[in-house]
Scaffold this active site. Sequence first.
Site, PDB file in Angstrom:
ATOM      1  N   TYR A 119       0.842  -1.201   0.000  1.00 48.72           N
ATOM      2  CA  TYR A 119       0.000   0.000   0.000  1.00 48.72           C
ATOM      3  C   TYR A 119       0.877   1.251   0.000  1.00 48.72           C
ATOM      4  O   TYR A 119       0.670   2.178  -0.796  1.00 48.72           O
ATOM      5  CB  TYR A 119      -0.940  -0.024   1.213  1.00 48.72           C
ATOM      6  CG  TYR A 119      -1.715   1.253   1.403  1.00 48.72           C
ATOM      7  CD1 TYR A 119      -2.706   1.625   0.506  1.00 48.72           C
ATOM      8  CD2 TYR A 119      -1.439   2.093   2.471  1.00 48.72           C
ATOM      9  CE1 TYR A 119      -3.414   2.810   0.663  1.00 48.72           C
ATOM     10  CE2 TYR A 119      -2.138   3.273   2.645  1.00 48.72           C
ATOM     11  CZ  TYR A 119      -3.117   3.631   1.736  1.00 48.72           C
ATOM     12  OH  TYR A 119      -3.804   4.810   1.901  1.00 48.72           O
TER      13      TYR A 119
ATOM     14  N   GLU B  80     -11.672   5.726   4.582  1.00 45.89           N
ATOM     15  CA  GLU B  80     -11.165   6.533   5.706  1.00 45.89           C
ATOM     16  C   GLU B  80     -12.256   6.739   6.761  1.00 45.89           C
ATOM     17  O   GLU B  80     -11.975   6.739   7.951  1.00 45.89           O
ATOM     18  CB  GLU B  80     -10.625   7.877   5.226  1.00 45.89           C
ATOM     19  CG  GLU B  80      -9.337   7.799   4.435  1.00 45.89           C
ATOM     20  CD  GLU B  80      -8.109   7.334   5.207  1.00 45.89           C
ATOM     21  OE1 GLU B  80      -8.153   7.232   6.451  1.00 45.89           O
ATOM     22  OE2 GLU B  80      -7.077   7.089   4.558  1.00 45.89           O
TER      23      GLU B  80
ATOM     24  N   TRP C  14      -5.682   1.443  10.230  1.00 41.07           N
ATOM     25  CA  TRP C  14      -5.795   1.399   8.782  1.00 41.07           C
ATOM     26  C   TRP C  14      -5.599  -0.034   8.291  1.00 41.07           C
ATOM     27  O   TRP C  14      -6.190  -0.446   7.300  1.00 41.07           O
ATOM     28  CB  TRP C  14      -4.788   2.352   8.138  1.00 41.07           C
ATOM     29  CG  TRP C  14      -4.895   2.393   6.653  1.00 41.07           C
ATOM     30  CD1 TRP C  14      -3.948   2.015   5.762  1.00 41.07           C
ATOM     31  CD2 TRP C  14      -6.019   2.807   5.866  1.00 41.07           C
ATOM     32  NE1 TRP C  14      -4.407   2.172   4.474  1.00 41.07           N
ATOM     33  CE2 TRP C  14      -5.684   2.664   4.509  1.00 41.07           C
ATOM     34  CE3 TRP C  14      -7.293   3.288   6.180  1.00 41.07           C
ATOM     35  CZ2 TRP C  14      -6.552   2.979   3.468  1.00 41.07           C
ATOM     36  CZ3 TRP C  14      -8.161   3.597   5.135  1.00 41.07           C
ATOM     37  CH2 TRP C  14      -7.794   3.446   3.809  1.00 41.07           C
TER      38      TRP C  14
END
Length: 185
Positions: free
Chosen positions: A18, A40, A48
Amino acid sequence: MTKIRCAWCEKTDLYKDYHDNEWGKPVYDEVALFEFLILETFQAGLSWYTVLVKRENFRKAFAGFDVQKVANFKDAKLQVLAEDVGIIRNKLKIKAAVTNAQAFIKIQEEFGSFSKYIWGFVDGKPIDNNPKSLNDVPATTEISDKLSKDLKKRGFKFVGSTVVYAFMQATGMVNDHIEACWLRA
């Protein structure tokens, strides 16, 4: 030769991938912006990593992040999503995804695109913070405060300044790769 990365991503290969291929790269595509915004908002209060692990499930559950389809999700679909163990099953966040899709469309109609709207907050180009270490990376900024306030005024949910700043980092509106990171330039 080992690549030096931002320390937050060294825990897993998923994080590294990522970091190396998405995080901090400018995003202008409407579908990608909508995806990052929704992800988000689901991340709020969680790691995350939790979102990344479930990302493909989110894509399936939220119609490939087709904003028109998500904006038209009905209560029956929301109930199905609330029972989907492949995603984060927070009913308020699920409902917010629909609300946010509807608000996203209104911004597209007003500004011509969500991209034009969102990038207007940084004069169309990434802000380079040039942090020496993770300790130099803020959780919020004056711009994320302003953007958060404007999104809320337009009806968005789960878009506090910290969530908005994380969105700005993810979509390359700000460059917070640390000084030693191979992606810094």
